[in-house]
Write a protein that holds these residues in place. Structure first.
Motif, PDB file in Angstrom:
ATOM      1  N   PHE A  48       6.297   4.119   0.848  1.00 24.45           N
ATOM      2  CA  PHE A  48       5.353   4.505   2.417  1.00 24.45           C
ATOM      3  C   PHE A  48       3.987   4.656   2.169  1.00 24.45           C
ATOM      4  O   PHE A  48       3.544   5.617   1.509  1.00 24.45           O
ATOM      5  CB  PHE A  48       6.230   5.735   3.066  1.00 24.45           C
ATOM      6  CG  PHE A  48       5.189   6.393   4.183  1.00 24.45           C
ATOM      7  CD1 PHE A  48       4.587   5.574   5.092  1.00 24.45           C
ATOM      8  CD2 PHE A  48       4.697   7.714   4.298  1.00 24.45           C
ATOM      9  CE1 PHE A  48       3.888   5.896   6.218  1.00 24.45           C
ATOM     10  CE2 PHE A  48       4.324   8.191   5.342  1.00 24.45           C
ATOM     11  CZ  PHE A  48       3.787   7.355   6.318  1.00 24.45           C
ATOM     12  N   LEU A  49       3.111   3.926   2.450  1.00 19.90           N
ATOM     13  CA  LEU A  49       1.814   3.674   2.002  1.00 19.90           C
ATOM     14  C   LEU A  49       0.925   3.918   3.175  1.00 19.90           C
ATOM     15  O   LEU A  49       0.814   3.428   4.258  1.00 19.90           O
ATOM     16  CB  LEU A  49       1.478   2.118   1.627  1.00 19.90           C
ATOM     17  CG  LEU A  49       0.018   1.971   0.881  1.00 19.90           C
ATOM     18  CD1 LEU A  49       0.290   2.924  -0.121  1.00 19.90           C
ATOM     19  CD2 LEU A  49       0.158   0.455   0.431  1.00 19.90           C
ATOM     20  N   SER A  50      -0.307   4.654   2.702  1.00 20.25           N
ATOM     21  CA  SER A  50      -1.269   5.075   3.841  1.00 20.25           C
ATOM     22  C   SER A  50      -2.538   4.896   2.908  1.00 20.25           C
ATOM     23  O   SER A  50      -2.512   4.861   1.615  1.00 20.25           O
ATOM     24  CB  SER A  50      -0.864   6.552   4.062  1.00 20.25           C
ATOM     25  OG  SER A  50      -1.938   7.043   5.137  1.00 20.25           O
ATOM     26  N   VAL A 109      13.113  13.238  -0.600  1.00 26.46           N
ATOM     27  CA  VAL A 109      12.359  12.361  -1.269  1.00 26.46           C
ATOM     28  C   VAL A 109      13.181  10.851  -0.945  1.00 26.46           C
ATOM     29  O   VAL A 109      14.117  10.887  -1.627  1.00 26.46           O
ATOM     30  CB  VAL A 109      12.048  12.450  -2.796  1.00 26.46           C
ATOM     31  CG1 VAL A 109      11.239  11.322  -3.410  1.00 26.46           C
ATOM     32  CG2 VAL A 109      11.469  13.714  -2.929  1.00 26.46           C
ATOM     33  N   SER A 110      12.541  10.116  -0.226  1.00 28.75           N
ATOM     34  CA  SER A 110      13.233   9.043  -0.018  1.00 28.75           C
ATOM     35  C   SER A 110      12.472   7.514  -0.346  1.00 28.75           C
ATOM     36  O   SER A 110      13.090   6.364  -0.423  1.00 28.75           O
ATOM     37  CB  SER A 110      13.958   8.814   1.276  1.00 28.75           C
ATOM     38  OG  SER A 110      13.294   8.204   2.264  1.00 28.75           O
ATOM     39  N   LEU A 111      11.232   7.785  -0.273  1.00 30.99           N
ATOM     40  CA  LEU A 111      10.173   6.893  -0.279  1.00 30.99           C
ATOM     41  C   LEU A 111       9.265   7.290  -1.601  1.00 30.99           C
ATOM     42  O   LEU A 111       8.924   8.287  -1.494  1.00 30.99           O
ATOM     43  CB  LEU A 111       9.471   6.414   0.911  1.00 30.99           C
ATOM     44  CG  LEU A 111      10.262   5.901   2.102  1.00 30.99           C
ATOM     45  CD1 LEU A 111       9.833   5.998   3.242  1.00 30.99           C
ATOM     46  CD2 LEU A 111      11.199   4.481   1.639  1.00 30.99           C
ATOM     47  N   LEU A 112       8.711   6.325  -2.043  1.00 33.31           N
ATOM     48  CA  LEU A 112       7.293   6.597  -2.901  1.00 33.31           C
ATOM     49  C   LEU A 112       6.223   6.562  -1.832  1.00 33.31           C
ATOM     50  O   LEU A 112       5.734   5.806  -1.330  1.00 33.31           O
ATOM     51  CB  LEU A 112       6.998   5.593  -3.699  1.00 33.31           C
ATOM     52  CG  LEU A 112       5.613   5.618  -4.692  1.00 33.31           C
ATOM     53  CD1 LEU A 112       5.696   6.834  -5.274  1.00 33.31           C
ATOM     54  CD2 LEU A 112       5.349   4.451  -5.460  1.00 33.31           C
ATOM     55  N   LYS A 113       5.897   8.026  -1.575  1.00 31.30           N
ATOM     56  CA  LYS A 113       5.003   8.250  -0.250  1.00 31.30           C
ATOM     57  C   LYS A 113       3.510   8.632  -1.081  1.00 31.30           C
ATOM     58  O   LYS A 113       3.368   9.617  -1.571  1.00 31.30           O
ATOM     59  CB  LYS A 113       5.421   9.315   0.541  1.00 31.30           C
ATOM     60  CG  LYS A 113       4.564   9.743   1.596  1.00 31.30           C
ATOM     61  CD  LYS A 113       5.183  10.484   2.786  1.00 31.30           C
ATOM     62  CE  LYS A 113       5.686  11.691   2.254  1.00 31.30           C
ATOM     63  NZ  LYS A 113       6.547  12.507   3.372  1.00 31.30           N
ATOM     64  N   ILE A 114       2.478   7.708  -0.949  1.00 33.17           N
ATOM     65  CA  ILE A 114       1.140   8.025  -1.526  1.00 33.17           C
ATOM     66  C   ILE A 114       0.206   7.184  -0.839  1.00 33.17           C
ATOM     67  O   ILE A 114       0.475   6.470   0.105  1.00 33.17           O
ATOM     68  CB  ILE A 114       1.202   7.120  -2.933  1.00 33.17           C
ATOM     69  CG1 ILE A 114       1.828   5.800  -2.884  1.00 33.17           C
ATOM     70  CG2 ILE A 114       2.018   7.987  -3.927  1.00 33.17           C
ATOM     71  CD1 ILE A 114       1.513   4.963  -3.962  1.00 33.17           C
ATOM     72  N   ALA A 170      11.807   8.782   6.606  1.00 30.39           N
ATOM     73  CA  ALA A 170      13.040   7.993   6.621  1.00 30.39           C
ATOM     74  C   ALA A 170      12.723   6.832   6.370  1.00 30.39           C
ATOM     75  O   ALA A 170      11.819   6.265   6.258  1.00 30.39           O
ATOM     76  CB  ALA A 170      13.525   8.111   8.196  1.00 30.39           C
ATOM     77  N   SER A 171      13.975   5.984   5.806  1.00 28.79           N
ATOM     78  CA  SER A 171      13.767   4.848   5.386  1.00 28.79           C
ATOM     79  C   SER A 171      15.136   3.950   6.053  1.00 28.79           C
ATOM     80  O   SER A 171      15.610   3.069   5.938  1.00 28.79           O
ATOM     81  CB  SER A 171      14.247   4.545   3.821  1.00 28.79           C
ATOM     82  OG  SER A 171      15.387   5.242   3.780  1.00 28.79           O
ATOM     83  N   ILE A 221       9.620  -0.807   3.248  1.00 31.91           N
ATOM     84  CA  ILE A 221       8.272  -0.695   3.278  1.00 31.91           C
ATOM     85  C   ILE A 221       7.740  -0.401   4.840  1.00 31.91           C
ATOM     86  O   ILE A 221       8.143  -0.825   5.727  1.00 31.91           O
ATOM     87  CB  ILE A 221       7.619  -1.687   2.918  1.00 31.91           C
ATOM     88  CG1 ILE A 221       7.714  -2.502   1.746  1.00 31.91           C
ATOM     89  CG2 ILE A 221       6.115  -1.718   3.002  1.00 31.91           C
ATOM     90  CD1 ILE A 221       7.331  -4.027   1.230  1.00 31.91           C
ATOM     91  N   HIS A 222       6.982   0.764   4.571  1.00 30.03           N
ATOM     92  CA  HIS A 222       6.438   1.503   5.722  1.00 30.03           C
ATOM     93  C   HIS A 222       4.747   1.363   5.453  1.00 30.03           C
ATOM     94  O   HIS A 222       4.319   2.052   4.425  1.00 30.03           O
ATOM     95  CB  HIS A 222       6.887   2.926   5.789  1.00 30.03           C
ATOM     96  CG  HIS A 222       6.560   3.615   7.351  1.00 30.03           C
ATOM     97  ND1 HIS A 222       7.229   4.638   7.729  1.00 30.03           N
ATOM     98  CD2 HIS A 222       5.152   3.616   7.728  1.00 30.03           C
ATOM     99  CE1 HIS A 222       6.249   5.266   8.817  1.00 30.03           C
ATOM    100  NE2 HIS A 222       5.245   4.480   8.785  1.00 30.03           N
TER     101      HIS A 222
END
Ligand code: SF4
Lengths: 409, 492
Positions: free
Chosen positions: A108-110, A55-60, A21-22, A141-142
């Motif tokens: 969304f960065l991990s 897909v709502s965020l660039l999740k990488i 979610a954003s 930004i998450h």
């Protein structure tokens, strides 16, 4: 290694995180300003993949090198997967480029743990800082927080990120000890507690520096250990109450390549995950408690949704007179969601509610019928046993939407 | 309504409304003259009216005439902003009869039929459905419009998009992208209109393109890579995907082209591990780090934190140990940490702590000589709505945790212990049956120490009666004063 190759590996490694979610960020706009990006408080899904997830965020991941050995995780140090690592610049560039083409709402960065928790966290913060300060990026930004990191780094992360999350991953201490030997429930809770203290501080003191305005969330993996739904939801309830989380995400355990023996070979039914989301929604939005939904240990029913299950187990409250009952109780009727409950209360300020109104409101009439009384309708009281109703209303076993908030409850 | 009046002000004939603003103006004048919906014919385009051009000319004249005389002649029309917003939104819905329908809604509302806005009303349901479809279209355009980047030497606009909206939502959607793109120039082309943002201003124009702009954009290849990799084949559920994005939009989404291949791969194997084929093909590597090396260096947890003597640790963040000088003369014992203490890891930091601070000052007590702790070290709570509310520890928990209080008593060795509240007193005296009131008047000797009993500061905050609150505060101050005197060698 080319950017494409890294993207391929590091997106693949990030797909087990359910959070997408954003929403809940404060409204921001770039109109007439340098830099780019806006948030509208609601969040937007820009595409859907064939697994039905948006897909709502660039999740990488920043990197999938990891010195930890969490058994449920494809990136654990003993896993034989291709490894890659982005530079700070690369993540920033990808985010901005994708954003400009309207593919995503943000980042969304991990990351896997490299060197140390502090070092890893510093890198994550550096990316968020660069986006915000150099590119004046106002999108979402998450950041996934590394629990063992220095509180000062968590504080810095909160200055740039809209949301922070610390994943609890498993619902019990013993499972964490067994499956994630390097993690500690203790430091996870301390990190969540530290974030909540900062959020509270900001709420009390509007002039305090910006801190994660979209709050914090966490994720629990379902089906990697033997915990039942009652255990999972109780843990969620405890976390909501203690740390004021915005969301708990539930992620059905996915089989991973070269799976270790300590985790199951088969995934749990996706429907179980869906029921947990529904139950969670009832906890957050409807004022239900876990003890009402699952008075005893065990799992949620798969054939009917948790609200219907509760109503069938509590027939003494029904049928409910829609012209008299209060809003909270109306929202507990199967087939009537919060929004329709409000509409019913609004309507009855003008006139009495009739049965046909419910179908115009698109309530599920099959579900509603045995549970309500309207000006022109009274169901045969208590004549149909709950078991019969249940059989009539059970859903065919099928895969369902994983994001209940996208549907009317 | 008198037929004569309407004939004078508003000769029958079509009323032109090319957009919402025109409709609103016309509707305002018609409503105050009480012209009923049945007697108006609405027109969307001037061009529609070839056959009716004569009538239209008349109507136009009437329009102008009305504009000059009406506002003063007729009573003002009051329409709540929410209703106007709703009508404006629904007006973007492409229906031939949209103006007539909106006028009927306004007409009914004006006559006091407020249910015209309710979903349970037939017109209300249609109105809401129209508004919903418009909002949905707006949302979909926000989501599924794709910009392609043009080579830099081509100049502005830097980004170009093609979209085929099913409702008239281009103007408001353009605003969305103005907010999103800052000073970067772009253009959105649709089959019937174009908007262009030059970085500072919006320009509206007629249709400029006839279809999607074909621009080579490398960003698209990266996007497809991402799209393929973020998909989890183990969760294949293509129906769900299609239920979210209608076919109409898929046509212009580049990812649509790779979906069949992804679905096929998932169905043949990738499903087992969830890994994308491209990643699975590459050679992998493990990380040569030993288990000992991988262990993060954590501050050695205090033994207290590992305590499992009762169940309370489970729902708490951390155990909260006492704080104070190593050989304090006085030990204050509270009940248990609260919400704030649990997060901060320190005793008495919440509102009760503030009151205690104040009481110590009143009693002339030297804070630096005081050790502050709790009878139970983990926060016991229950959920009320969204808040953690303190719950009194059970006797067995108090007993289990006495172990830690005893440790503290042994280490600090205070001459005086102040028990704040009944739970503390029970723990200090190791007797679950004692009654606080019986011990409040006078200090007692227990295991070679003075024990002074008084209320818990939280009680002094919580008790509803103002007088009782005052009394409780005074009692706490008095008890602390007594305790302080005892340490100075004073008599009990
Ligand atoms: S409350 Fe006391 S006895 Fe119970 S677990 Fe915590 S420290 Fe141990």
């Amino acid at each position: 290694m080319e950017l494409t190759d890294k993207l391929e590996i590091l997106a693949d490694a990030a797909k087990y995180d359910a959070s997408c979610a954003s929403s809940a960020a404060p409204k921001r706009s770039s109109e007439g300003k340098d830099g780019i990006g806006a948030t509208n408080g609601m969040g937007i899904c820009h595409s859907y993949t064939p697994d039905g997830r948006c897909v709502s965020l660039l999740k990488i991941l920043l990197t999938n090198f990891c010195i930890y050995d969490c058994q449920y995780c494809v990136n654990r140090r003993t896993s034989n997967v291709p490894r890659a690592r982005f530079s700070v610049q690369e993540v920033v560039k990808l985010t901005v480029d994708f954003y400009l083409r309207n593919y995503i709402e943000g980042l969304f960065l991990s990351s896997g743990i490299i060197q140390s928790a502090d070092y890893t966290m510093e890198q994550l913060v550096a990316i968020a800082r660069e986006l915000r300060e150099v590119h004046q990026f106002r999108g979402y930004i998450h950041l996934k927080t590394i629990p063992d990191a220095d509180p000062a780094l968590i504080e810095a992360a909160g200055r740039y990120a809209d949301r922070l999350s610390v994943n609890i991953e498993l619902p019990t201490q013993s499972s964490i000890e067994r499956l994630a030997p390097e993690k500690s429930v203790h430091t996870i809770k301390l990190a969540m507690g530290a974030i909540r203290l900062k959020l509270d501080e900001k709420a009390d003191e509007p002039k305090a520096p910006r801190f994660a305005p979209a709050g914090q969330s966490t994720q629990m993996i379902v089906g990697a250990d033997a915990s039942d739904d009652q255990r999972i939801l109780s843990t969620a309830e405890t976390l909501y109450g203690s740390y004021k989380l915005k969301r708990v995400y539930y992620s059905a355990f996915s089989p991973i390549p070269h799976s270790p023996k300590s985790v199951p070979l088969a995934p749990p039914p996706l429907l179980r995950e869906h029921r947990l989301y529904q139950a969670d929604f009832l906890l957050r939005g409807y004022g239900f408690q876990v003890s009402e939904l699952l008075p005893q240990s065990g799992n949620l029913a798969l054939d009917i949704d948790p609200k219907l299950a509760w109503a069938l187990a509590n027939r003494q409250h029904f049928p409910l007179d829609l012209n008299r009952a209060d809003l909270a109780m109306i929202a507990r009727v199967p087939g009537i969601g919060l929004l329709n409950a409000k509409r019913i209360v609004e309507l009855r300020r003008m006139r009495r509610v009739r049965y046909a109104d419910l179908s115009r409101l698109r309530c599920s009439m099959k579900k509603v019928a045995p549970f309500v009384i309207t000006a022109d309708y009274t169901p045969a009281r208590d004549t149909t046993p709950s078991e019969t109703l249940r059989r009539a209303m059970a859903e065919r076993q099928q895969q369902l939407a994983l994001w209940p908030e996208l549907q009317a409850a | 309504m008198s037929g004569a009046a309407s004939a004078l002000d508003w000769p029958a004939g079509p009323v032109l409304a090319r957009d919402f603003a025109e409709w609103r103006e016309a509707a305002r004048r018609l409503i105050v003259r009480r012209v009923p919906p049945e007697s108006i014919q609405w027109m969307q385009h001037a061009g529609d009216a070839d056959l009716l051009s004569d009538v239209l000319a008349d109507a136009g004249a009437a329009n102008d005439a009305g504009a000059e005389s009406a506002p003063h002649a007729a009573p003002a029309l009051r329409v709540p902003r929410a209703l106007m917003a709703m009508l404006e939104c629904a007006a973007c819905f492409r229906a031939i009869d949209r103006w007539a329908f909106l006028y009927r809604v306004l007409w009914r509302w004006q006559r006091g039929e407020q249910e015209v806005l309710s979903m349970a009303d037939e017109d209300g349901a249609r109105l809401q459905a129209m508004a919903k479809a418009v909002r949905r279209e707006e949302h979909d355009m926000h989501a599924y419009l794709r910009f392609r980047e043009r080579p830099e030497d081509k100049g502005a606009p830097r980004f170009v998009a093609w979209f085929e909206p099913a409702q008239d939502v281009l103007p408001q959607v353009a605003q969305h992208f103005v907010r999103r793109m800052g000073r970067i120039s772009w253009m959105i082309a649709t089959p019937d209109a174009t908007v262009l943002w030059d970085g500072a201003q919006l320009h509206h124009a007629a249709a400029l393109l006839r279809g999607p702009a074909d621009i080579e954009d490398e960003g698209e290849a990266l996007w497809l890579t991402y799209y393929r990799s973020i998909f989890n084949p183990a969760r294949l559920n293509a129906d769900l995907m299609h239920s979210h994005i209608t076919t109409r939009f898929w046509r212009h989404l580049s990812e649509a082209a790779v979906v069949p291949e992804m679905v096929a791969q998932a169905a043949t194997g990738a499903r087992r591990t969830g890994q994308s084929k491209a990643v699975g093909r590459r050679s992998g590597t493990t990380i040569p780090v030993s288990a000992e090396q991988a262990q993060p260096e954590r501050e050695q947890p205090r033994n207290l934190d590992e305590c499992r003597r009762c169940e309370l640790w489970q729902n708490a963040t951390q155990a909260v140990a006492g704080q104070g000088p190593r050989h304090a003369k006085i030990m204050l014992v509270g009940e248990q940490p609260g919400d704030q203490e649990d997060l901060a890891g320190k005793p008495f930091v919440g509102p009760a702590g503030e009151l205690l601070e104040w009481a110590m000052e009143q009693a002339g007590m030297d804070r630096r000589q005081v050790y502050i702790t709790n009878a139970v070290k983990h926060f016991k709570w229950e959920l009320r709505g969204k808040r953690r509310l303190h719950k009194t520890p059970a006797q067995r928990e108090v007993l289990a945790c006495h172990y830690w209080l005893q440790e503290e008593l042994n280490q600090i060795g205070p001459g005086v212990v102040v028990a704040l509240g009944s739970t503390a007193l029970k723990s200090v005296l190791q007797d679950g049956g004692v009654n606080l009131k019986d011990y409040m008047d006078e200090p007692v000797q227990h295991e070679g120490r003075w024990v002074v009993a008084t209320y818990h500061p939280a009680y002094a905050l919580r008790v509803p009666d103002a007088q009782a609150r005052e009394d409780a505060r005074a009692a706490i101050v008095a008890a602390l004063r007594t305790a302080w005197r005892l340490t100075q060698g004073g008599a009990a």
